[in-house]
Design a protein around this motif. Structure first.
Motif, PDB file in Angstrom:
ATOM      1  N   UNK A 929     -81.970  50.640 -14.509  1.00 56.83           N
ATOM      2  CA  UNK A 929     -81.292  51.757 -13.818  1.00 56.83           C
ATOM      3  C   UNK A 929     -81.716  53.085 -14.059  1.00 56.83           C
ATOM      4  N   UNK A 930     -81.504  53.888 -12.839  1.00 56.60           N
ATOM      5  CA  UNK A 930     -81.569  55.451 -13.543  1.00 56.60           C
ATOM      6  C   UNK A 930     -80.214  55.764 -13.621  1.00 56.60           C
ATOM      7  N   UNK A 931     -79.873  57.047 -13.724  1.00 57.74           N
ATOM      8  CA  UNK A 931     -78.559  57.560 -14.058  1.00 57.74           C
ATOM      9  C   UNK A 931     -77.558  57.070 -13.208  1.00 57.74           C
ATOM     10  N   UNK A 932     -77.625  56.862 -12.016  1.00 60.20           N
ATOM     11  CA  UNK A 932     -76.758  56.621 -10.844  1.00 60.20           C
ATOM     12  C   UNK A 932     -76.748  55.368 -10.387  1.00 60.20           C
ATOM     13  N   UNK A 933     -77.872  54.993 -10.161  1.00 60.43           N
ATOM     14  CA  UNK A 933     -77.950  53.685  -9.379  1.00 60.43           C
ATOM     15  C   UNK A 933     -78.665  52.512 -10.105  1.00 60.43           C
ATOM     16  N   UNK A 934     -78.540  51.338  -9.809  1.00 58.11           N
ATOM     17  CA  UNK A 934     -79.411  50.288 -10.266  1.00 58.11           C
ATOM     18  C   UNK A 934     -80.682  50.097  -9.296  1.00 58.11           C
ATOM     19  N   UNK A 935     -81.729  50.264 -10.109  1.00 64.01           N
ATOM     20  CA  UNK A 935     -82.963  50.180  -9.496  1.00 64.01           C
ATOM     21  C   UNK A 935     -83.488  48.933  -9.044  1.00 64.01           C
ATOM     22  N   UNK A 936     -83.202  48.059 -10.035  1.00 66.06           N
ATOM     23  CA  UNK A 936     -83.715  46.580 -10.090  1.00 66.06           C
ATOM     24  C   UNK A 936     -82.879  45.682 -10.770  1.00 66.06           C
ATOM     25  N   UNK A 937     -82.798  44.595 -10.417  1.00 66.28           N
ATOM     26  CA  UNK A 937     -82.100  43.442 -10.979  1.00 66.28           C
ATOM     27  C   UNK A 937     -82.772  41.963 -10.872  1.00 66.28           C
ATOM     28  N   UNK A 938     -82.715  41.296 -11.723  1.00 70.24           N
ATOM     29  CA  UNK A 938     -83.564  39.898 -11.496  1.00 70.24           C
ATOM     30  C   UNK A 938     -82.667  38.991 -12.659  1.00 70.24           C
ATOM     31  N   UNK A 939     -82.448  37.934 -12.397  1.00 66.43           N
ATOM     32  CA  UNK A 939     -82.242  36.617 -13.133  1.00 66.43           C
ATOM     33  C   UNK A 939     -83.574  35.886 -13.665  1.00 66.43           C
TER      34      UNK A 939
END
Lengths: 988, 184
Positions: A929-939
């Protein structure tokens, strides 16, 4: 007290004869002398008589009711009628029947529109007990050929089975008197004392009587009476009322009252293991059929597991088809495919290789093996080899399912160790070794840099860890399925009360506890609870037993029938599931084998192609060089034979090898680049032996100048490297270099940086890159030029992509076949990924369903059926390229690491952010994340965050925080084993 | 029905039981009354009065030894009805079917007392329910003052007694009142 009142008192005493004689006489004198008093006395007397008279009259009126028995007839057979009260007004009918029919002149015979009948009873009859006076009487006409249900006004429900009375008469007059509330009880003077003198707290009293044809009849079987009861009060018992010696009513013979169970629709109850449905729903598997089929796929084998021995007559009515096997979607593997627990070990002998490496495996016992690795002479001499320094020289490329490596032993020609596994193992054994190629008696050249030998060590685990002795713990899903259907409605099982017990039945982990309830449907559930407790089901069952709950009534014949049905059905389910499982997995295994066959064909093909290409290149080089040098080569000879000598002055070759040719004709190999390890031996002199050199040179792919015959020739190799930018998106990538001049190709191996090759400048190469993932096949081709190049694979479109592709490529059989292989593999990918997913899901959910089982941490198991062992020969790259440190003991506790910064500019350096694990976690989740948003997600623990999946083209911030969650192995509890946080800087 | 038993019931306070059994004679009585211009309700009334008479007779000890209960009852009914009819100024019906009347004493007395009975009955009816109950319990049911005190929640027997006397007083006053009314 006032005077008047005193007078009244006196008069009372007098009238009641309570005065003493002298007082009485005195008073009488007073009366006679006082007329006012006299009249007062008379008046009082009259009043008293009047009071008595009124009382008597009332009594006389009441007495009427006692005698009159009025009955109401009910028109419907099953009488759930609520009879009105108000039977107090009795009506007296004349004795003769004739009077009933003809009403006489006054027609005032019937007050109510009903038929009344005289009932003659003894004066001592209990009906005339005083207690009966005040209670409402309700009369019901019952036809005792049928079962009857009667409901009284007060809510008492009486179940009168057919033929309950000792008379042949069908018509029964059934009398019901109830006193359910305190007022009634008091009014009827009903006492609440037992024979022993205890006072009871009553929940209600009732009086039954039955007559046929005016005569009292007796009960021949039990009636069932439902009394509206206070749910809070447990321990209510049923007392019988009898008359004691005083003629009073007392209560005796207490009998436990059972709280009957209330039947509900069984399919709406929840019989799943506790937490199962939640676990599935949380992961998004909400489809009921899916949940059912996954749960039922864990059905036990049953006693008779060999499907071939299935006897049709055992199934009778319950053929598998009759309960929709097709809908079961049994796609889940049951790891115990056969119960013999055989473990097949693959590996074994190697095809002939120059260095005669071999390995042998000896089974030491369950899951334990001894592996011996050796290298035979003549190429290895013990003196220069020395002892193998096993800790330093041996490593495993991956340690999945390897429990322990121990007992290392070193020998002259090899080494051995013991390995203990917990599942299928597929790893590369990396052996660093030094070769001494000194032949006996000759001065040798020792290569100081060690060779790397790799061998595949594959243990295919065809059966499970469960041995024959290990019982299948848990409640058999086949048993649950056998009862969880409408056939078991209106039984003890189809009740909320039974549903309350289900979590604890699952918790007991014993199917036999469940079967107690199934086999005793006719029993009060509290009695079965006690049996369950005594069978070791757990203390909770004792608590259940204390609730004293009853049963749903059913005949014992019915219960027996259902029991038989359950047994058959369970067996049939087990067989069906077993069959589906094995037939599905048989098919999968066949498909897997087909894939493996196809793959090994491809591998062989590629090896052969490489050899052919190599050979072609040697020939080509040889011809060209010889031409340039103005020499001829002997066509009779196999160019690979290097021992022909030539006459210096005569270009003709001769057959006899001569090793002692003058040095002035010797050529010199002047490597323009540092010499590398090569597969061959020495190169010494000119002449035909130069063919050796060319062979060696061709194989080493170094630029080299060759002098001979007074001329010079050069074979030039230039480095070429290709990187594929979207390689990370692919499941597999294959790169081939095709020299146009030949009918062959070389499949390239991936190095640390990409695909590299040394191009022979006298040849023209076409590079073909194939890749695939679940979406499809990707492709790129170009003419190879020395240098570095980065390309992206493009997806092929259209149904005829194969033909198009084949058309683009040289008509080399091998390449065409490779394209077919790519196609086949890509199509099979979905199947394999699905299976992988299924196996993974199944192994995770097993722990949820069977909490008592300790499930071995199977990580994703790909069943590998390898018919051949692939040998990976020594790479031509420098050994120093092998940068992996030799780690002998893989310590999974080492925390994962991730770079602190990266630059996704596709320059080949630090282009990606990813996490390195010592051992791959079972479950993984990363959020960046940056402060406000999720930039990347993975499992996916193997994720790479790079230019292709960066969030937005411009980075808003250059520092991101990430949170990593992972589990070491499968767990069904919420939460994560490990949580890490960190920061990463993105540098552009 | 055993006559002795009935008499025993009447004597030891189980009159209602006795009455119940005696109702078997009611059909005859009813028939007679109906035939003689009476209604069912009147028949009931007469019969119940007769039952009361029987009780009083038995308890007063003035029952002659050889008088049968059933005979007494039915005769009483007939007489009572005749009385009634006379009052209604209706010609009395045929007595012949009813059998011999042997004991008329009680009836004559009754006729005399009838007027008084009426006044007293009316007065008692006019009493409040509590008073009626106290008096009933004491004089009819013959409960002890102790029991009565408990029943009504009086703190002492004395207060119960006082209440009883007061009730008696009220009854007397009412009766006197009615007597005076009738005279005028």
């Amino acid at each position: 007290m006032r005077a008047t009142l005193e007078t009244i008192e006196q008069i009372e005493k007098y009238l009641m004869n309570e005065m003493s004689s002298p007082d009485k006489m005195a008073f009488e004198n007073e009366i006679n002398s006082d007329p006012t008093l006299k009249s007062q006395v008379e008046m009082q007397q009259q009043l008293v008589e009047g009071i008595q008279r009124i009382g008597l009259k009332a009594s006389a009126i009441r007495a009427r009711r006692k005698f009159q028995i009025r009955k109401w007839s009910i028109r419907t057979a099953i009488a759930v009628g609520v009879m009105g009260a108000g039977l107090a007004a009795a009506y007296f009918i004349s004795n003769s029947n004739a009077a009933n029919e003809q009403n006489g002149s006054g027609d005032a015979v019937e007050e109510y529109d009903s038929q009344a009948q005289d009932i003659f009873l003894d004066e001592d009859d209990s009906l005339f007990l005083e207690n009966n006076e005040a209670l409402k009487q309700e009369f019901f006409e019952i036809n005792q050929e049928r079962d009857t249900v009667i409901e009284s006004e007060e809510g008492i429900v009486v179940f009168v089975p057919a033929n309950s009375f000792d008379t042949n008469n069908e018509d029964i007059d059934f009398l019901l008197q109830t006193a359910l509330n305190p007022e009634d009880i008091l009014a009827a003077n009903l006492d609440t004392k037992t024979l022993d003198g205890d006072t009871l707290e009553t929940g209600g009293m009732f009086y039954f009587d039955a007559f046929a044809d005016g005569e009292r009849v007796q009960l021949v079987n039990d009636l069932i009476v439902d009394i509206p009861a206070n749910p809070e009060k447990t321990g209510m018992q049923l007392y019988e009322g009898v008359q004691d010696e005083n003629g009073d009513l007392v209560w005796t013979n207490p009998e436990d009252l059972k709280r009957p169970l209330i039947p509900v629709e069984i399919t709406e109850l929840d019989f799943y293991p506790p937490g199962y449905e939640n676990w599935m729903n949380n992961r998004g598997y909400e489809n009921k059929e899916f949940k059912d089929s996954l749960y039922y796929s864990f059905a036990f084998d049953g006693d008779d597991i060999l499907y071939n021995n299935l006897r049709q007559d055992k199934l009778d009515d319950f053929q598998p088809g009759s309960f929709s096997v097709a809908n079961m979607m049994m796609m889940f593997p049951k790891l115990p495919q056969d119960t013999l627990g055989t473990q097949q070990l693959l590996g074994g002998g190697l095809p002939e290789s120059k260095h005669k490496w071999s390995k042998e495996v000896i089974a030491l016992g369950s899951n334990k093996y001894n592996v011996i690795v050796g290298c035979r002479k003549p190429y290895a001499r013990s003196s220069s080899l020395g002892r193998w320094n096993l800790k330093k020289d041996i490593s495993f490329s991956n340690r999945n399912n390897i429990k322990e490596i121990s007992n290392f032993k070193s020998y002259e020609i090899g080494f051995s160790f013991d390995i203990e596994i917990s599942g299928s193992v597929s790893t590369q054994l990396k052996i660093k070794h030094i070769f001494d190629n000194t032949a006996a008696g000759s001065p040798g050249q020792t290569f100081s840099t060690p060779h790397l030998k790799t061998m595949n060590l594959i243990f295919d685990y065809n059966a499970s860890n469960l041995t024959d002795e290990a019982p299948q713990t848990g409640v058999d899903p086949a048993s649950i399925k056998a009862i969880w259907n409408q056939k078991f409605n209106e039984t003890n099982l189809a009740t909320k009360e039974f549903e309350d017990r289900i979590p604890f039945i699952h918790g007991s982990c014993e199917t036999k506890i469940l079967e107690l309830y199934i086999n005793n449907l006719n029993m009060n559930i509290s009695d079965v609870d006690l049996m369950a407790y005594e069978m070791g089901g757990g203390s909770k069952f004792k608590e259940f037993a204390a609730l004293g709950q009853g049963k749903v009534d059913m005949s014992s014949a019915h219960a027996k029938m259902l029991n038989g049905y359950y047994k058959k059905k369970r067996e049939a389910i087990q067989k069906a599931i077993s069959q589906i499982n094995s037939s599905y997995w048989d098919e999968q295994n066949e498909l897997d084998a087909a894939y493996e066959k196809s793959k090994s064909e491809s591998d062989k093909r590629n090896r052969d192609a490489r050899k052919t290409a190599m050979q072609n290149e040697v020939d080509f080089n040889t011809n060209r060089v010889y031409e340039e040098l103005g020499m001829k080569k002997d066509r009779r000879r196999n160019p690979r034979i290097q021992t022909m000598r030539t006459n210096v002055n005569n270009n003709l070759a001769q057959d006899v090898p001569d090793l002692n040719i003058q040095a002035n004709t010797a050529s010199q190999i002047i490597p323009t680049t540092p010499q590398r390890n090569i597969v061959r031996g020495r190169v010494s002199s000119l002449g035909w032996r130069n063919v050796d050199c060319l062979m060696g040179v061709s194989m080493s792919r170094q630029t080299v100048q060759i002098k001979g015959n007074g001329k010079q020739s050069k074979i030039t190799y230039e480095k070429w490297e290709m990187k594929i930018s979207n390689e990370a998106d692919m499941d597999e990538v294959r790169v081939y270099n095709i020299p146009q001049e030949f009918n062959s190709y070389v499949k390239l191996r991936k190095g640390s940086k990409g695909y590299s090759y040394r191009l022979n400048q006298d040849l023209n190469y076409q590079t073909v890159a194939l890749g695939w993932n679940s979406e499809g096949v990707y492709f790129h081709t170009e003419t190879s030029r020395p240098g570095n190049v980065e390309v992206a694979l493009e997806k092929v479109e259209g149904d005829d992509w194969k033909e198009k592709l084949k058309g683009l490529l040289p008509r080399i059989n091998g390449i065409q076949s490779e394209i077919d292989f790519a196609d086949l593999t890509q199509k099979d990918l979905n199947r394999k990924n699905t299976n992988k997913f299924k196996r993974s899901l199944r192994s995770k959910v097993e722990k949820v369903i069977f909490k008592c089982r300790i499930v071995e941490g199977h990580s994703e198991i790909d069943p590998i059926i390898v018919n051949d062992v692939e040998i990976i020969e020594a790479n031509n790259n420098s050994v120093s390229n092998i940068s992996t440190p030799i780690i002998n003991d893989k310590n999974c506790d080492v925390p994962p690491s991730a770079p602190g910064s990266f630059s996704p500019n596709n320059d080949g350096k630090n282009d990606f952010f990813f996490v390195t694990f010592a051992c791959e976690p079972y479950q993984f989740d990363i959020t960046i994340r940056d402060t406000y948003t999720t930039a990347f997600h993975s499992t996916d623990p193997n994720f790479k965050w790079g230019s292709s999946n960066l969030f937005g083209k411009l980075m808003v911030k250059d520092i991101y925080t990430y949170t990593i969650n992972y589990n070491d192995d499968a767990r069904s509890l919420p939460g994560w084993d490990h949580t890490l946080k960190g920061r990463v800087r993105v540098i552009l | 029905m055993n006559e002795n038993k009935i008499i025993n019931y009447l004597q030891d306070g189980r009159q209602e039981k006795a009455f119940a059994r005696l109702y078997k004679y009611f059909p005859k009585v009813e028939k007679h009354i109906l035939v003689n211009s009476g209604s069912k309700e009147e028949a009931l009334d007469i019969f119940q009065d007769a039952l009361v008479l029987l009780y009083q007779k038995v308890n007063a000890g003035s029952m002659k030894a050889d008088v049968k209960v059933d005979g007494f009852l039915i005769n009483s009914c007939k007489l009572l009805w005749s009385n009634e009819l006379r009052k209604k100024k209706v010609r009395s019906g045929d007595d012949s079917g009813l059998g011999n009347l042997q004991d008329e004493d009680g009836i004559e007395e009754l006729e005399e007392k009838e007027i008084k009975f009426k006044i007293v009955d009316e007065a008692l009816q006019k009493l409040g329910s509590k008073c009626k109950r106290i008096l009933e319990l004491f004089y009819y049911k013959s409960l002890s003052m102790d029991q009565i005190a408990k029943e009504f929640g009086y703190k002492s027997v004395k207060s119960a007694k006082v209440q009883k006397y007061k009730c008696m007083e009220s009854a007397r006053k009412l009766a006197l009142q009615l007597q005076n009314d009738k005279k005028h």
